[in-house]
Write a protein that holds these residues in place. Structure first.
Motif, short mmCIF file in Angstrom:
data_model
loop_
_atom_site.label_atom_id
_atom_site.label_comp_id
_atom_site.label_asym_id
_atom_site.label_seq_id
_atom_site.Cartn_x
_atom_site.Cartn_y
_atom_site.Cartn_z
N ILE A 66 -11.50 -47.18 2.12
CA ILE A 66 -12.75 -46.46 2.35
C ILE A 66 -13.59 -47.19 3.40
CG2 ILE A 66 -14.90 -45.65 1.29
CD1 ILE A 66 -13.33 -45.53 -1.36
N LYS A 67 -14.17 -46.43 4.31
CA LYS A 67 -15.07 -46.97 5.32
C LYS A 67 -16.43 -46.31 5.17
CE LYS A 67 -15.85 -47.11 10.32
NZ LYS A 67 -15.37 -46.63 11.64
N LYS A 68 -17.47 -47.14 5.20
CA LYS A 68 -18.83 -46.61 5.17
C LYS A 68 -19.40 -46.70 6.58
CE LYS A 68 -23.39 -47.19 3.08
NZ LYS A 68 -24.23 -48.01 2.16
N SER A 69 -19.87 -45.58 7.10
CA SER A 69 -20.45 -45.55 8.44
C SER A 69 -21.80 -46.26 8.43
CB SER A 69 -20.61 -44.11 8.92
OG SER A 69 -21.37 -44.07 10.10
N ILE A 70 -21.99 -47.22 9.32
CA ILE A 70 -23.26 -47.95 9.42
C ILE A 70 -24.35 -47.02 9.92
CG2 ILE A 70 -24.45 -49.91 10.51
CD1 ILE A 70 -21.69 -51.22 10.82
N GLU A 71 -24.01 -46.14 10.86
CA GLU A 71 -25.03 -45.28 11.48
C GLU A 71 -25.50 -44.17 10.55
OE1 GLU A 71 -22.04 -45.88 12.83
OE2 GLU A 71 -22.58 -47.31 14.42
N THR A 72 -24.58 -43.52 9.85
CA THR A 72 -24.92 -42.33 9.08
C THR A 72 -24.89 -42.53 7.57
OG1 THR A 72 -22.63 -41.56 9.01
CG2 THR A 72 -23.95 -40.92 10.93
N ALA A 73 -24.40 -43.69 7.12
CA ALA A 73 -24.24 -43.97 5.69
C ALA A 73 -23.27 -42.99 5.01
CB ALA A 73 -25.59 -43.94 4.96
N GLU A 74 -22.42 -42.35 5.83
CA GLU A 74 -21.40 -41.47 5.28
C GLU A 74 -20.15 -42.27 4.93
OE1 GLU A 74 -22.29 -37.22 7.46
OE2 GLU A 74 -21.20 -38.75 8.59
N TYR A 75 -19.39 -41.74 3.99
CA TYR A 75 -18.18 -42.42 3.52
C TYR A 75 -16.95 -41.68 4.01
CZ TYR A 75 -21.02 -45.27 0.36
OH TYR A 75 -21.94 -46.16 -0.15
N PHE A 76 -15.98 -42.44 4.50
CA PHE A 76 -14.72 -41.88 5.00
C PHE A 76 -13.56 -42.53 4.26
CE2 PHE A 76 -17.77 -41.22 8.33
CZ PHE A 76 -17.43 -40.01 8.91
N ILE A 77 -12.71 -41.71 3.67
CA ILE A 77 -11.47 -42.22 3.10
C ILE A 77 -10.45 -42.25 4.23
CG2 ILE A 77 -9.62 -41.82 1.43
CD1 ILE A 77 -11.66 -40.36 -0.33
N GLU A 78 -10.09 -43.46 4.63
CA GLU A 78 -9.14 -43.62 5.73
C GLU A 78 -7.71 -43.33 5.27
OE1 GLU A 78 -9.96 -44.36 8.90
OE2 GLU A 78 -12.09 -44.33 8.37
N SER A 79 -7.39 -43.73 4.05
CA SER A 79 -6.06 -43.46 3.50
C SER A 79 -6.13 -43.43 1.98
CB SER A 79 -5.05 -44.54 3.93
OG SER A 79 -4.57 -44.31 5.23
N LEU A 80 -5.46 -42.47 1.41
CA LEU A 80 -5.21 -42.41 -0.03
C LEU A 80 -3.70 -42.34 -0.19
CD1 LEU A 80 -5.89 -42.00 -3.05
CD2 LEU A 80 -6.07 -39.55 -2.57
#
Length: 345
Positions: free
Chosen positions: A242-256
């Protein structure tokens, strides 16, 4: 990569025909070959036109019975036996090899399964040197074999179960241990990313060097899930990056990524739901997951994501919104490892 070798027996694994009560003798060096392939993490099975009990007795005499999983010994056509083996292993034909002395049997199997690698039994001595049987992930302790033996026992118990499926799953006492990954988990995460295709959301392959960098990065986390039930411990069966965007505070699942061994009991959904609920509790309104362009929607991982509530956002992103917390199957227990936390920050 070949993950499973399916063996014929008569004139392939041994010299002689068992059903005709001939004197049976193992082929030269066959024990060493099977043991070495097993240590490479390749599992063995059987598709043979023989009596099951007779085969079991003979292989026990050779101290080889425990090296085979989901053996199919009957008078059915071998391609039908192979279908049962593939279904039990949850394997794709492309990851399977079939070795037989009969050209007819090999050709018939390839008619139904063109992607299966068929091998003439006379070439069995070359198995250890063929590139497709070389792996980077040694399994000296035979953990993968033992895991499949546990699965074999569970499937047999399930077939003989007289109650409902839900009652059987409660009886299994399925427990998921979720924790943040550390350096000792890297080899297993790398292995899963390489071996998993149907349950790999991004289809990305990770190496140990790259995984170490991810673990050390701010705003990244890798969570792992370990599975155990009454049949034993299965070790790490999945991970999520999981990556949390510093700019938008959105969360991205890079891989499951999940092991194919978990199919059919709600385990993948339980792991994903637990992680998503943790993210939503942090105040996130949306979570994105990266997927390949023009991905095959019938892959099991994509079916899982749709069932969880993800929808298409762009060519390479799916999204789920924080409408409500997701629920895991009631027969699954979820817990942290003692003294550890896996909260997403």
């Amino acid at each position: 990569m070949i993950k499973c070798i399916i063996w014929d027996l008569d004139e392939t694994l041994w010299n002689g025909t068992l059903a005709e009560n001939e004197e049976i003798e193992l082929k030269t060096n066959i024990i060493n070959i099977i043991k070495e392939l097993s240590k490479r993490g390749i599992v063995m099975s059987i598709a043979s036109k023989n009596n099951f009990d007779q085969v079991k007795r003979q292989l026990k005499e050779f101290n080889l019975w425990e090296y085979f999983v989901f053996p199919q010994c009957s008078w059915e056509e071998k391609y039908k036996s192979i279908k049962l083996i593939l279904d039990n292993f949850k394997l794709q034909p492309i990851h399977t090899a079939f070795i037989d002395d009969s050209p007819f049997e090999r050709n018939l199997v390839n008619i139904y399964y063109p992607e299966i690698k068929t091998i003439d039994a006379k070439d069995y001595q070359s198995l250890l040197t063929q590139k497709c049987f070389m792996t980077n992930n040694a399994d000296i302790e035979l953990n993968r074999l033992q895991t499949y033996k546990q699965i074999e026992k569970r499937i047999n118990d399930e077939r003989n179960w007289q109650g409902t499926m839900e009652e059987f799953l409660y009886r299994c006492n399925i427990t998921l241990n979720i924790s943040l990954a550390n350096n000792k988990d890297i080899n297993r995460i790398e292995e899963l990313s390489i071996r998993a295709n149907q349950f790999n959301s991004s289809l990305k392959r990770y190496n140990s060097k790259g995984l170490k960098k991810i673990i050390e990065k701010d705003f990244y986390s890798i969570s792992i899930v370990e599975l155990e039930d009454i049949y034993g411990s299965y070790g790490v069966v999945g991970f999520i990056i999981i990556k949390k965007s510093i700019e938008t505070a959105e969360y991205f699942i890079e891989s499951l990524v999940l092991s194919c061994k978990i199919q059919g009991r709600g385990i993948g959904m339980a792991f994903l739901a637990e992680i998503l609920n943790q993210i939503f509790r942090c105040g996130a309104q949306k979570v994105f997951i990266r997927v390949p362009k023009k991905d095959n929607n019938s892959r099991p991982i994509n079916i899982l994501l749709r069932l969880a509530g993800f929808r298409r956002h762009s060519d390479e992103l799916l999204v789920i919104e924080n409408n409500k917390l997701l629920e895991a199957a009631k027969w699954i227990k979820i817990k942290n490892k003692e003294g550890e936390k896996y909260e997403i920050n």
